[in-house]
Design an enzyme around this catalytic site. Sequence first.
Site, short mmCIF file in Angstrom:
data_model
loop_
_atom_site.label_atom_id
_atom_site.label_comp_id
_atom_site.label_asym_id
_atom_site.label_seq_id
_atom_site.Cartn_x
_atom_site.Cartn_y
_atom_site.Cartn_z
N CYS A 1 37.43 24.14 41.50
CA CYS A 1 36.69 23.74 42.70
C CYS A 1 35.25 24.27 42.66
O CYS A 1 34.47 23.79 41.86
CB CYS A 1 37.45 24.14 43.95
SG CYS A 1 37.05 23.04 45.32
N LEU A 2 34.89 25.29 43.44
CA LEU A 2 33.54 25.83 43.32
C LEU A 2 33.29 26.27 41.87
O LEU A 2 32.16 26.21 41.37
CB LEU A 2 33.33 27.00 44.29
CG LEU A 2 31.95 27.66 44.24
CD1 LEU A 2 30.84 26.70 44.66
CD2 LEU A 2 31.90 28.90 45.12
N GLN B 1 32.12 23.32 40.12
CA GLN B 1 30.76 23.00 40.59
C GLN B 1 29.75 23.93 39.92
O GLN B 1 28.65 23.50 39.54
CB GLN B 1 30.71 23.11 42.12
CG GLN B 1 31.64 22.10 42.81
CD GLN B 1 31.69 22.23 44.34
OE1 GLN B 1 31.13 23.17 44.90
NE2 GLN B 1 32.36 21.30 45.00
N GLU C 1 46.47 25.14 41.18
CA GLU C 1 47.31 26.30 41.55
C GLU C 1 48.27 26.01 42.69
O GLU C 1 49.21 26.75 42.91
CB GLU C 1 46.43 27.52 41.88
CG GLU C 1 45.62 27.45 43.17
CD GLU C 1 44.25 26.78 43.03
OE1 GLU C 1 44.07 26.00 42.08
OE2 GLU C 1 43.38 27.03 43.89
N HIS D 1 42.72 21.65 42.96
CA HIS D 1 43.35 22.97 42.88
C HIS D 1 44.73 22.87 42.22
O HIS D 1 45.74 22.72 42.92
CB HIS D 1 43.52 23.56 44.29
CG HIS D 1 42.24 23.93 44.94
ND1 HIS D 1 41.72 25.19 44.91
CD2 HIS D 1 41.35 23.18 45.64
CE1 HIS D 1 40.57 25.22 45.56
NE2 HIS D 1 40.34 24.02 46.01
N VAL E 1 60.99 46.07 44.79
CA VAL E 1 61.31 45.67 43.41
C VAL E 1 60.01 45.34 42.69
O VAL E 1 59.00 45.06 43.34
CB VAL E 1 62.28 44.45 43.38
CG1 VAL E 1 63.72 44.88 43.52
CG2 VAL E 1 61.93 43.43 44.45
N PRO F 1 63.08 53.39 64.11
CA PRO F 1 62.20 52.23 64.36
C PRO F 1 62.97 50.91 64.33
O PRO F 1 62.69 50.01 65.12
CB PRO F 1 61.18 52.29 63.21
CG PRO F 1 61.19 53.72 62.76
CD PRO F 1 62.58 54.22 62.99
N SER G 1 53.39 42.85 57.49
CA SER G 1 53.31 42.87 56.02
C SER G 1 54.60 43.34 55.35
O SER G 1 54.56 43.97 54.30
CB SER G 1 52.16 43.76 55.52
OG SER G 1 50.96 43.32 56.06
N LYS H 1 64.56 56.98 57.99
CA LYS H 1 64.73 56.97 59.45
C LYS H 1 65.04 55.56 59.97
O LYS H 1 64.30 54.61 59.66
CB LYS H 1 63.45 57.49 60.12
CG LYS H 1 63.21 58.98 59.87
CD LYS H 1 64.27 59.80 60.60
CE LYS H 1 64.13 61.28 60.35
NZ LYS H 1 65.31 62.02 60.84
N1 GLN Z 1 32.45 25.21 48.68
C1 GLN Z 1 32.78 24.11 47.84
C2 GLN Z 1 32.94 22.82 48.61
O1 GLN Z 1 33.17 22.84 49.80
C3 GLN Z 1 34.02 24.40 47.02
C4 GLN Z 1 35.26 24.65 47.83
C5 GLN Z 1 36.36 25.34 47.07
O2 GLN Z 1 36.12 26.00 46.06
N2 GLN Z 1 37.57 25.26 47.57
O3 GLN Z 1 32.85 21.77 48.05
#
Ligand code: GLN
EC number: 6.3.4.2
Length: 539
Positions: A383-384, A387, A511, A509, A243, A192, A16, A189
């Site tokens: 996504c979900l 839904q 993002e 998605h 930072v 390490p 990490s 130190k």
């Molecule tokens: N579980 C839902 C599906 O498989 C949505 C998946 C998600 O949000 N990435 O369709």
Amino acid sequence: MADTKYIFVTGGVVSSLGKGIVAASLGKLLQARGYNVTIQKFDPYINIDPGTLNPYEHGECYVTDDGHEADLDLGHYERFLNIATSRANNITTGRIYQNVIQKERRGDYLGKTVQVVPHITDEIKRNVKLLGQKHQFDFVITEIGGTVGDIESLPFLESVRQLKWELKQNCVVVHLTYVPFISAAKEVKTKPTQHSVKMLQEVGIQPDMLVLRTEHPLSEDILSKVALFCNVTKESVVQSVDVPTIYEVPLVLQRQGMDKTILEKVGLEAGPTPELKQWKEFLEKMHSAKETVNIGLVGKYVELQDAYKSIDESLMQAAIYNHRKLNLVSVQSDKINENNAAELLKDFDAVVIAPGFGSRGVEGKLCALKYTRENNIPTLGICLGMQCMVIEFARNVLGNTGANTTEINPNAAFKVIDLMEEQKTVTDLGGSMRLGGYDCSLNPDSHLAKIYGSDFIHERHRHRFEFNSQYRKDFEAHGMHCVGENPDTGLVEAVEIEGHRWFIGVQFHPEYNSTVVRPHPLFMDFIREAIAVHNEKKK
Ligand code: GLN
């Protein structure tokens, strides 16, 4: 064209430390000098890819446009470099072994005993060089996951050792270590770090550069001491002090001439130091933002800092480009119910309903959505999240109280979200979802088409379940419009409701498509609307 140069980034002392950020920052600096750069991650675990891992293991699962479920570091690479990565950019031990075993079964090894050295290491080396050879990158940066000294990393390090010999000056090893501050002694130190470099040397690798992660600035003396003990020049030791934002790291490394030192090592002319103008402007905006925008993120992994990494970064980028500080608050979906939804969500300017799998927290997401829908609060469902928008609307507006996704209730009375036909026979969980980039046609009159400035988009997916088109007419008649559609299959990719100021659900998605220099239009518009709400509240 000159030979491709290979840079390896290894890590020592503890995990990490942010190898991914250092690799991405270095990539950024080389790219800014006009080089064509890519970055790949080698993960020493046996899973074929992280698609089957839950977020408690390695945080968010990133998805590449070519449909690979990848380590979240690929997200950093894409966000920093504004490039697309692919399946070839993320290799695991599992994939290496799978390839070797397939070759063995085909008889490719002509009767030889198949061994870790040379067969596994050859396969690793082949994968290291694949991108360089295929796309003729100037630099291929390879981040080796794990920590030096792990049993699992050994074949990777052995491959790096061999490549250092083969590639000679075209290969550089950067080792990232940690320099702790012992508060009782009030001292940093370096032991390490020395031990970790020794461990690398034991497997035959002399690192060319060291990056020392530290919470406190290190003195020149400390850097010289590390150089002396670790067989490198003073210029080859740089520090990466904590930072406020990861996006500062390229500047921290550039100030110490890290990219210049690397170029010298591979025999390239360094030339003038690039300005990184756009990057600095972004940071400047970040630091000068005074007002905040308050966003609630409803999901089930609130305690995990990396579970929704790409969403967090996309919101942050959009906030900065809108001159705001992002105040992002996670709300645990399974804690939300009808009685507390208003109390938990009332202070947000806008709300994101997160993606996810399984039933935990879904009822909470539905309660959150009922509240934001009825109270005209800007809402983005991903996504979900989309839904859930569909289920909530079906239950509370269409009056189908038995509406659900078959992921949660296979016997639901109204299967408004259902498995695609081709998914019904799938038994393997790994790599079998609808994955990667798909085209989407948008209704030209939709809110989404206005936001994108286009009625044809391309976004990445990762899901098994889909909007059930059987109910489409019903939804449309009541004001939930299916505004995005896959042009080949007709699958519904996006919904929005009329009469609401900003209520959009996307099956894809967005993002995974937002970078520092190219913030995503959907997040940009969402934040703009959130700011409008914020300002209205202030009045
Ligand atoms: N579980 C839902 C599906 O498989 C949505 C998946 C998600 O949000 N990435 O369709």
